[in-house]
Design an enzyme around this catalytic site. Structure first.
Site, PDB file in Angstrom:
ATOM      1  N   ARG A 157       2.493   4.732   7.580  1.00 28.93           N
ATOM      2  CA  ARG A 157       1.198   5.161   7.055  1.00 28.93           C
ATOM      3  C   ARG A 157       1.452   5.948   5.768  1.00 28.93           C
ATOM      4  O   ARG A 157       2.526   6.522   5.581  1.00 28.93           O
ATOM      5  CB  ARG A 157       0.456   6.032   8.069  1.00 28.93           C
ATOM      6  CG  ARG A 157       0.170   5.346   9.399  1.00 28.93           C
ATOM      7  CD  ARG A 157      -0.537   6.292  10.343  1.00 28.93           C
ATOM      8  NE  ARG A 157      -0.873   5.666  11.625  1.00 28.93           N
ATOM      9  CZ  ARG A 157      -0.095   5.679  12.701  1.00 28.93           C
ATOM     10  NH1 ARG A 157       1.082   6.309  12.656  1.00 28.93           N
ATOM     11  NH2 ARG A 157      -0.474   5.092  13.821  1.00 28.93           N
ATOM     12  N   LYS A 183       1.029  10.041  13.362  1.00 23.18           N
ATOM     13  CA  LYS A 183      -0.304  10.328  13.869  1.00 23.18           C
ATOM     14  C   LYS A 183      -0.234  10.789  15.322  1.00 23.18           C
ATOM     15  O   LYS A 183       0.531  10.248  16.122  1.00 23.18           O
ATOM     16  CB  LYS A 183      -1.164   9.061  13.756  1.00 23.18           C
ATOM     17  CG  LYS A 183      -2.615   9.229  14.112  1.00 23.18           C
ATOM     18  CD  LYS A 183      -3.340   7.914  13.883  1.00 23.18           C
ATOM     19  CE  LYS A 183      -4.821   8.029  14.219  1.00 23.18           C
ATOM     20  NZ  LYS A 183      -5.534   6.747  13.991  1.00 23.18           N
ATOM     21  N   HIS A 251      -2.171   0.778   3.303  1.00 22.41           N
ATOM     22  CA  HIS A 251      -2.261   0.357   4.701  1.00 22.41           C
ATOM     23  C   HIS A 251      -2.179  -1.158   4.843  1.00 22.41           C
ATOM     24  O   HIS A 251      -1.847  -1.663   5.923  1.00 22.41           O
ATOM     25  CB  HIS A 251      -3.564   0.882   5.326  1.00 22.41           C
ATOM     26  CG  HIS A 251      -3.433   1.236   6.762  1.00 22.41           C
ATOM     27  ND1 HIS A 251      -2.772   2.363   7.207  1.00 22.41           N
ATOM     28  CD2 HIS A 251      -3.860   0.609   7.894  1.00 22.41           C
ATOM     29  CE1 HIS A 251      -2.809   2.423   8.525  1.00 22.41           C
ATOM     30  NE2 HIS A 251      -3.466   1.364   8.967  1.00 22.41           N
ATOM     31  N   ARG A 254       1.248  -2.054   5.813  1.00 22.50           N
ATOM     32  CA  ARG A 254       1.477  -1.816   7.241  1.00 22.50           C
ATOM     33  C   ARG A 254       0.926  -2.976   8.070  1.00 22.50           C
ATOM     34  O   ARG A 254       1.568  -3.428   9.017  1.00 22.50           O
ATOM     35  CB  ARG A 254       0.819  -0.492   7.634  1.00 22.50           C
ATOM     36  CG  ARG A 254       0.935  -0.109   9.095  1.00 22.50           C
ATOM     37  CD  ARG A 254       0.341   1.290   9.277  1.00 22.50           C
ATOM     38  NE  ARG A 254       0.045   1.599  10.658  1.00 22.50           N
ATOM     39  CZ  ARG A 254       0.909   2.133  11.527  1.00 22.50           C
ATOM     40  NH1 ARG A 254       2.143   2.398  11.132  1.00 22.50           N
ATOM     41  NH2 ARG A 254       0.550   2.402  12.757  1.00 22.50           N
ATOM     42  N   HIS A 277       1.905   2.784  17.501  1.00 25.07           N
ATOM     43  CA  HIS A 277       0.610   2.583  18.155  1.00 25.07           C
ATOM     44  C   HIS A 277       0.654   3.173  19.555  1.00 25.07           C
ATOM     45  O   HIS A 277       1.621   2.980  20.290  1.00 25.07           O
ATOM     46  CB  HIS A 277       0.271   1.096  18.252  1.00 25.07           C
ATOM     47  CG  HIS A 277      -0.095   0.482  16.944  1.00 25.07           C
ATOM     48  ND1 HIS A 277       0.016  -0.872  16.676  1.00 25.07           N
ATOM     49  CD2 HIS A 277      -0.596   1.038  15.806  1.00 25.07           C
ATOM     50  CE1 HIS A 277      -0.385  -1.122  15.446  1.00 25.07           C
ATOM     51  NE2 HIS A 277      -0.766   0.017  14.897  1.00 25.07           N
ATOM     52  N   TYR A 286      -3.199  -8.019  15.846  1.00 18.99           N
ATOM     53  CA  TYR A 286      -2.600  -8.833  14.787  1.00 18.99           C
ATOM     54  C   TYR A 286      -2.325 -10.248  15.272  1.00 18.99           C
ATOM     55  O   TYR A 286      -2.289 -11.182  14.469  1.00 18.99           O
ATOM     56  CB  TYR A 286      -1.315  -8.170  14.294  1.00 18.99           C
ATOM     57  CG  TYR A 286      -1.572  -6.840  13.625  1.00 18.99           C
ATOM     58  CD1 TYR A 286      -1.938  -6.780  12.288  1.00 18.99           C
ATOM     59  CD2 TYR A 286      -1.461  -5.647  14.329  1.00 18.99           C
ATOM     60  CE1 TYR A 286      -2.194  -5.565  11.675  1.00 18.99           C
ATOM     61  CE2 TYR A 286      -1.709  -4.426  13.721  1.00 18.99           C
ATOM     62  CZ  TYR A 286      -2.076  -4.391  12.402  1.00 18.99           C
ATOM     63  OH  TYR A 286      -2.342  -3.192  11.799  1.00 18.99           O
TER      64      TYR A 286
END
Length: 382
Positions: A157, A183, A251, A254, A277, A286
């Site tokens: 990120r 995150k 992003h 990513r 994640h 994805y």
């Protein structure tokens, strides 16, 4: 009798001094601060903005907010981007749920709020491998090229990239690794390929372990850590230089990391861990955004069109139709066959696929990009 008079007098005195109102704006502010405590600065900034917008619109304290208020506010931003809609409603649902849980709000009126069904546009933000390669190759600044490589190969990120220090990197032959604090306060370790590691090592010119990896040279001779807006400009400029007519952001790289690694056979849980994640469901998006197979590819399409056997393109048939002779289905000419993905002619046979006609048809795998496909049947007009 006297006791009753004394009781009435006491009730009159109490009526002149009502119970203190604990639902003033100060109390709302206290609730918001407790709710935001411990969240990342980026999350706090986004949530504060959403809650401030709602309170300015509703013009009442949080304890008086109703489900109708939330629904009315939700109707005002239907023209906003899907991500913005989700963020606004997620912020209010989280705040009201938190307030009810700790007893500062009588009810959680957001329980009855329905989230709008929004089209998933993730596939629109995934670059091809060729586009990513073009961005990296056309970028001549070593620092900026290293930024693009890290965003892509590390799946970082933008805030994770800006926070990197040299002490976060260590050698792992033949390449290296980077420790990312991401995150949700989660730490993960990402392995870096040898070419990326060598590019990064060239940037370290006797820097201290506590020094930032990417510094800005705009402010003073000592430089300072790059901020996210600067990285946004670097990525956007690289996309323009590569001839990509899209509003590419950091992003997007990513997204490309996730999509390309899954297409090349990386296990789903490994991609999840690399990207940080919290749920495998997030990573699996994805797979749905760029599937490598579809039932549509198993159909034997027979229409009044001509199929280009090498590219799979459909060309309109002539406007003036003549009586067509009996058609014979034939397999595409493999001598001129090219990969539909990268147009390479370096192909190898990869088993067979049964189409709607009940026959087995040869499948091919591209040696350059690993794309597997069955050539479209050609329907010649004789």
């Amino acid at each position: 009798m006297q006791d009753k008079l004394d009781l009435f007098a006491l009730m009159e005195v109490r009526s002149q001094h009502p119970t203190p109102d604990f639902t003033t704006s100060d109390t709302d502010s206290s609730l918001i601060e407790m709710w935001l405590h411990g969240l990342s600065s980026d999350t706090q900034r986004g949530y504060r903005r959403c809650v401030s917008e709602f309170l300015s619109w509703v013009k009442k304290p949080l304890h008086a907010v109703t489900l109708a208020d939330l629904q009315g506010w939700q109707n005002t931003f239907k023209c906003c981007a899907p991500h913005t809609q989700r963020l606004k409603m997620a912020a209010m649902r989280s705040l009201l749920s938190f307030g009810h849980k700790i007893g500062m709000l009588p009810t959680n009126v957001s329980m009855g709020l329905r989230q709008p069904k929004i089209k998933d546009t993730l596939n629109e933000r995934i670059l091809s491998e060729e586009e990513v390669a073009a961005m990296i190759e056309t970028e001549k600044n070593p620092r900026n090229q290293a930024i693009l490589l890290l965003l892509y190969t590390g799946g970082l990120r933008v805030q994770e990239l800006c926070a990197l220090r040299w002490k976060d990197f260590s050698a792992r032959r033949p390449g290296g690794q980077v420790t990312v604090f991401g995150k949700g306060g989660k730490t993960r370790i990402v392995l870096l390929p040898e070419p990326v590691w060598k590019k990064l090592c060239k940037l370290n010119k006797n820097a201290l372990s506590s020094d930032p990896v990417f510094v800005s040279r705009e402010k003073d001779k000592n430089g300072k850590t790059l901020d996210q807006s600067q990285v946004n400009r670097i990525v956007a400029a690289a996309a323009r230089a590569a001839g990509i007519a899209k509003k590419v952001s950091p992003h997007w790289l990513r997204h490309a990391h996730a999509s390309h690694s899954l297409n090349r056979g990386a296990p789903l849980h490994l991609v999840q861990n690399t990207l940080g994640h919290s749920s495998v469901a997030t990573t699996s998006r994805y797979l749905h955004a760029r599937p490598d197979d579809s039932s549509a590819l198993y159909l034997n399409v027979q229409t009044q069109t001509t199929f280009d056997a090498t590219t799979g393109a459909i060309e309109p048939s002539p406007s003036k139709q003549q009586k067509q002779p009996r058609r014979t289905k034939v397999q595409a000419n493999t001598s001129t066959l090219k990969c539909p993905s990268c147009k390479s002619s370096e192909l190898q046979k990869n088993g067979f696929q049964v189409l709607a006609d009940g026959n087995k048809h040869q499948r091919f795998r591209c040696k350059r990009c690993d794309y597997v496909f069955t050539p479209v049947l050609s329907i010649p007009n004789k």
